[in-house]
Scaffold this motif. Structure first.
Motif, short mmCIF file in Angstrom:
data_model
loop_
_atom_site.label_atom_id
_atom_site.label_comp_id
_atom_site.label_asym_id
_atom_site.label_seq_id
_atom_site.Cartn_x
_atom_site.Cartn_y
_atom_site.Cartn_z
N UNK A 102 0.83 -1.21 0.00
CA UNK A 102 0.00 0.00 0.00
C UNK A 102 0.87 1.26 0.00
N UNK A 103 1.89 1.30 0.86
CA UNK A 103 2.74 2.48 0.96
C UNK A 103 3.55 2.72 -0.31
N UNK A 104 4.10 1.65 -0.88
CA UNK A 104 4.93 1.80 -2.06
C UNK A 104 4.11 2.25 -3.26
N UNK A 105 2.93 1.64 -3.44
CA UNK A 105 2.05 2.04 -4.55
C UNK A 105 1.66 3.51 -4.42
N UNK A 106 1.50 4.00 -3.17
CA UNK A 106 1.14 5.40 -2.94
C UNK A 106 2.35 6.33 -2.93
N UNK A 107 3.54 5.77 -3.14
CA UNK A 107 4.75 6.60 -3.20
C UNK A 107 5.28 7.06 -1.86
N UNK A 108 4.84 6.45 -0.77
CA UNK A 108 5.29 6.85 0.57
C UNK A 108 6.56 6.06 0.95
N UNK A 109 7.65 6.38 0.27
CA UNK A 109 8.87 5.59 0.43
C UNK A 109 9.57 5.84 1.77
N UNK A 110 9.42 7.02 2.33
CA UNK A 110 10.10 7.29 3.60
C UNK A 110 9.58 6.36 4.70
N UNK A 111 8.27 6.16 4.73
CA UNK A 111 7.68 5.27 5.73
C UNK A 111 8.02 3.81 5.43
N UNK A 112 7.94 3.43 4.15
CA UNK A 112 8.22 2.03 3.79
C UNK A 112 9.68 1.67 4.04
N UNK A 113 10.58 2.61 3.81
CA UNK A 113 12.00 2.35 4.09
C UNK A 113 12.23 2.21 5.59
N UNK A 114 11.49 2.97 6.37
CA UNK A 114 11.60 2.84 7.83
C UNK A 114 11.13 1.45 8.28
N UNK A 115 10.07 0.93 7.64
CA UNK A 115 9.61 -0.42 7.94
C UNK A 115 10.69 -1.44 7.56
N UNK A 116 11.33 -1.25 6.41
CA UNK A 116 12.42 -2.14 5.99
C UNK A 116 13.57 -2.11 6.99
N UNK A 117 13.88 -0.93 7.48
CA UNK A 117 14.98 -0.79 8.45
C UNK A 117 14.67 -1.51 9.76
N UNK A 118 13.47 -1.28 10.28
CA UNK A 118 13.08 -1.92 11.54
C UNK A 118 12.99 -3.44 11.37
N UNK A 119 12.52 -3.88 10.20
CA UNK A 119 12.46 -5.32 9.92
C UNK A 119 13.84 -5.94 9.94
N UNK A 120 14.79 -5.29 9.27
CA UNK A 120 16.16 -5.79 9.23
C UNK A 120 16.78 -5.85 10.62
N UNK A 121 16.51 -4.84 11.43
CA UNK A 121 17.07 -4.82 12.79
C UNK A 121 16.51 -5.97 13.63
N UNK A 122 15.19 -6.17 13.56
CA UNK A 122 14.58 -7.25 14.34
C UNK A 122 15.09 -8.61 13.90
N UNK A 123 15.17 -8.81 12.58
CA UNK A 123 15.61 -10.10 12.07
C UNK A 123 17.07 -10.38 12.43
N UNK A 124 17.89 -9.35 12.40
CA UNK A 124 19.30 -9.53 12.77
C UNK A 124 19.43 -9.92 14.24
N UNK A 125 18.65 -9.25 15.08
CA UNK A 125 18.67 -9.54 16.51
C UNK A 125 18.30 -11.00 16.79
N UNK A 126 17.26 -11.49 16.12
CA UNK A 126 16.80 -12.86 16.34
C UNK A 126 17.74 -13.89 15.75
N UNK A 127 18.34 -13.56 14.60
CA UNK A 127 19.12 -14.55 13.84
C UNK A 127 20.49 -14.85 14.44
N UNK A 128 21.09 -13.86 15.10
CA UNK A 128 22.44 -14.06 15.64
C UNK A 128 22.50 -15.24 16.61
#
Length: 474
Positions: A270-296
């Motif tokens: 929804x965000x990407x189709x609407x061009x709201x990349x700042x919010x979607x990139x923030x979601x990508x960043x938080x996702x990466x942080x959470x996954x890194x924390x769990x995966x180590x």
């Protein structure tokens, strides 16, 4: 939070069933049977992707946008059913030749009707998984995408214990059980399936819109499943069985990546189709942080107990190195997150197709170059190196296209802790009890990271809830 629990449960069921199934098959039928099962499962899953024409991702975008026209979906679905039927006829024709041999893939000819049925049901399951994602129906998604095929295998193996003579009808039994389970789980979507199948539409026009999804999905699955299929040409059944076992254990690394991706896909789309990349990139960043924390800690524990894990399958402990290599490659994949899906949703589909084509070519070259010389170890290196190169390229492209990255100091911090712990284990691991070592690591790691991770998880949930899609199917 309830949705995350449901998704996590389905992935844990899927991963647990994969591991349990290979253990039972090895104990009751031998390590060679595990290899043959791996080739069978990888082949029918690959054929299902080939014949679905991008239906899954196309259906997700179609239903998440609540499109009133289903003609493109209808044309693709009918074409998929037609191709599966045609495959059955073609295999039957070749089977009559008698002297034709396909080596490790001979089961395609000898069980053409069962294989065609299984592929057709997988195609429909893939389509319904796309619908379920759009509707945030994570209970149904769990079956269609994650554990359905593994549940069919588990029930079939249990049936073998009751009636051992049925082992001769493995492929027919698997197809019938999978069909019965799929009919049960798809009942609530019967109206959606009927509408999609009966609607108007021409295949050529529909395929032009779905071709990018199709090619990307095809290549991604070739990368995910192609190693087992390609290795069937290089390795014997026993070595292939060992590799398949290691790769199924390594799938555990994908659990949390797919978990979070499933949870945030509707919001991201929804965000990407609407061009709201700042919010979607923030979601990508938080996702990466959470996954890194769990995966180590997961990677570290597998490194410490790799030899002990393989004892469940009576596999020699020297193959623990295969597990370590596969897990380290998948850690890098988790670190970059679902960047490929982001490129697709943001109309960079051709770039993603090119990326995956290059990755597939690299995998073939690595397998052909390493496996004849280094066997299973070479296969693991080829798999992990291909993943690492692919994700580096994708992340560089992401930063170029959107003038922003999402991997920062937090992910680097987690990675440094893993590298330090890995080196320390290799230096002193033999002199310490692995259980004590693991407990010390967990206390040390959580003490340094839990406050950071808690903040990121709260921010992620708040951000996703602020952009949650409503359910389309009750």
């Amino acid at each position: 939070m309830k949705q995350l629990v449901v998704i996590l449960a389905s992935f844990l069921i899927a991963s647990g069933l994969q591991v349990i199934n290979t253990i039972i098959i090895e104990r009751s039928m031998g390590i060679e049977a595990v290899g043959q099962y791996g080739v069978f499962l990888s082949t029918i899953m690959m054929l299902a992707v080939v014949f679905q024409f991008g239906l899954r991702d196309f259906a997700t975008l179609h239903y998440v946008n609540n499109s009133s026209s289903s003609k493109n979906i209808s044309a693709l679905l009918r074409a998929a059913v037609f191709v599966c039927t045609s495959m059955c006829v073609i295999l039957a024709a070749f089977q009559k030749q008698g002297d034709l041999s396909l080596g490790a893939f001979q089961f395609l000819l000898e069980n053409f009707l069962s294989i065609s049925l299984s592929v057709l049901v997988l195609v429909l399951s893939n389509f319904l998984s796309g619908v379920a994602i759009a509707n945030r129906d994570f209970l149904s998604l769990g079956y269609f995408r994650d554990y359905g095929r593994h549940l069919a295998t588990f029930f079939l193996i249990m049936l073998f214990f009751l009636v051992p003579s049925l082992k001769e009808y493995f492929y027919l039994g698997w197809g019938l059980i999978f069909l019965f389970l799929s009919l049960t789980f798809s009942y609530r979507y019967s109206s959606v399936l009927k509408e999609a199948f009966m609607g108007p539409g021409r295949f050529v026009a529909a395929f032009k819109k779905s071709v990018a999804f199709y090619v990307n999905d095809l290549i991604l699955n070739v990368i995910a499943l192609g190693d087992v299929i390609l290795l069937a040409f290089f390795l014997g059944a026993e070595d292939l069985g060992i590799y398949f076992i290691c790769s199924r254990i390594a799938v555990l690394m994908n659990v949390f990546l797919t978990l979070v991706s499933s949870h945030n896909s509707p919001a991201l789309a929804k965000l990407i189709v609407n061009g709201e990349h700042s919010v979607s990139i923030e979601i990508m960043s938080l996702t990466s942080k959470m996954l890194s924390f769990i995966s180590v800690p997961l990677v570290f524990l597998v490194i410490v107990f790799s030899a002990d894990l393989l004892l469940f399958w009576d596999v020699d402990e020297r193959y623990g190195l295969v597990l370590e290599i596969l897990f380290l490659g998948r850690f890098f994949n988790v670190l970059t997150g679902n960047v490929g899906k982001y490129l697709i949703y943001s109309e960079k589909r051709r770039i993603e197709v090119l990326n995956n084509t290059i990755s597939f070519t690299l995998m073939i070259l690595l397998i052909a170059g390493l496996v004849p010389w280094y066997g299973i170890i070479g296969a693991a290196v080829a798999n992990s190196l291909g993943l690492i190169v692919l994700n580096i390229v994708k992340y560089v492209e992401f930063k170029t296209f959107f003038s922003s990255g999402y991997i920062g100091i937090t992910q680097i911090y987690y990675t440094v802790l893993l590298a330090f712990s890995y080196c320390l284990f290799k230096l002193v691991g033999d002199s310490l009890n692995p259980v004590v070592l693991s407990l010390v690591f967990l206390v040390f790691y959580l003490g340094l990271t839990v406050s950071i991770a808690k903040r990121d998880i709260i921010n992620y949930l708040n951000l996703i809830n602020a952009h949650k899609k409503t359910v389309l199917v009750e």
